[in-house]
Scaffold this motif. Structure first.
Motif: not given
Ligand code: ACO
Length: 325
Positions: A297-305
């Motif tokens: 929810x905090x945007x700390x994980x993105x696609x491909x990480x």
């Protein structure tokens, strides 16, 4: 075929118990708790809330984010050491609440590592083609097995639940590998002795407070730091990855000093480590899925990480999961 987490959700009870509240209950101080554990406050379930109620709220919040019908869930796995009752499984209570008529349901007991043990089981079912969609929930009402007169444990634990919906995918991402370990010879470091077949509930067992968590904190601490470092190295080596390639490490939130010591030994900067222990304390099997949901929810994980989850707890058990998001 891989297994991919397609949605996460979490729920924590409304009631906040701060370190200052605890100062009025036992001989402790906000300063001691913060310095020794990193905890400032924790959530406590109300008297009507049991593990399946928290799990239900967390699952609902995950379902809101997944774009398929909940009835398509094949299996429900609940990780908990504070289930509604010894049996039936809390997963069955959750199945009933959610009305998931087609789903199989069972619980996993691996204490703080429970969510990652569950994730590994879900991964296996999906990779083998047995199931396509699995609901996994870590839920705990640790306040019910906490001795509120024991300052060495009561300052550490909290209540909450986190959920993940895991689906089969043919994409080259999802759960890359899981690593599970145990050592029952150290069971005495962390346990709740009463209420099982060894010490069934009796007036005497209650008098002796056997229905509460017992922990040898200092010894557990030392084993945890050593074990977690080895576990992370093993997970990275198995995938020919370096620690610097991880975008985020989500550790079980047991103690900020354990998290910092592990980070230091692995030379991972604290900015790459997710920490929310200050708000919730140690919520055992719920800790990783709550942290994962907050990180998403905090945007700390993105696609491909590359994200590594790791936990250590009663059993002893320890476990990790490497995910390509
Ligand atoms: N307030 C004030 N003083 C306290 C408190 C308290 N709440 N609790 C203990 N103390 C005292 C002790 O009595 C001791 O005093 P003494 O030196 O006079 O004997 C002193 O503080 C130091 O106690 P330690 O236990 O050595 O403190 P430590 O630095 O080890 O911190 C803690 C304790 C926070 C419990 C830590 O050991 C820890 O986090 N251990 C690991 C927990 C863990 O990872 N568990 C696994 C997961 S949990 C699960 O599976 C459910």
């Amino acid at each position: 075929m891989r297994a991919k987490i397609i949605a996460t959700g979490s729920y924590v009870p409304e009631r906040v118990l701060t370190n200052f509240d605890l100062e009025r209950m036992v001989d402790t101080s906000d300063e001691w708790i913060r310095e020794r554990s990193g905890i400032r406050e924790r959530r406590i379930a109300n008297e009507k809330e049991a593990a399946s109620d928290l799990a239900y709220e967390a699952a609902k919040s995950a379902f809101k984010k997944a774009d398929f019908k909940t009835k398509d869930i094949d299996l429900i796995i609940v990780a908990t050491v504070t289930g509604d009752m010894p049996f039936p499984a809390t997963a069955c209570h959750l199945q009933h609440k959610l009305g998931l008529k087609k789903a199989a349901a069972f619980d996993v007991n691996a204490a703080c590592s429970g969510f990652l043990y569950g994730l590994s089981i879900a991964d296996g079912f999906i990779r083998s083609g047995i199931y396509r969609r699995i609901l996994l929930v870590g839920t705990e009402v640790l306040s019910r097995i906490t001795d509120w007169e024991d300052r060495t444990t009561c300052v550490l634990f909290g209540d909450g639940a986190g959920a993940a919906i895991i689906e089969a995918t043919s994409e080259d991402r999802g759960i890359i590998s899981t690593h599970l370990r145990s050592d029952g010879s150290m069971w005495e470091l962390l346990n709740m002795p009463g209420g099982g077949s060894r010490h069934p509930a009796t007036k005497d067992s209650v008098k002796k407070k056997m229905h509460y968590v017992k922990m040898k904190g200092n010894e557990t601490f030392k084993v945890a730091v050593r074990t977690l470092e080895n576990l992370v190295v093993e997970s990275l080596n198995a995938n020919k990855l370096k620690a610097s390639q991880l975008s985020l490490l989500i550790p079980h939130q047991a103690n900020l000093r354990i998290i910092q010591a592990t980070a230091e030994r692995l030379e991972i900067p604290m900015e790459k480590i997710f920490v929310n222990i200050d708000k919730y304390g140690n919520t055992s099997a719920a800790s990783i899925p709550i942290a994962l949901d907050e990180a998403v929810r905090q945007g700390r994980i993105r696609d491909g990480d590359y994200v590594l989850l790791e936990a250590f707890g009663g059993g002893l058990t320890w476990a990790s999961a490497l995910i390509k998001w």
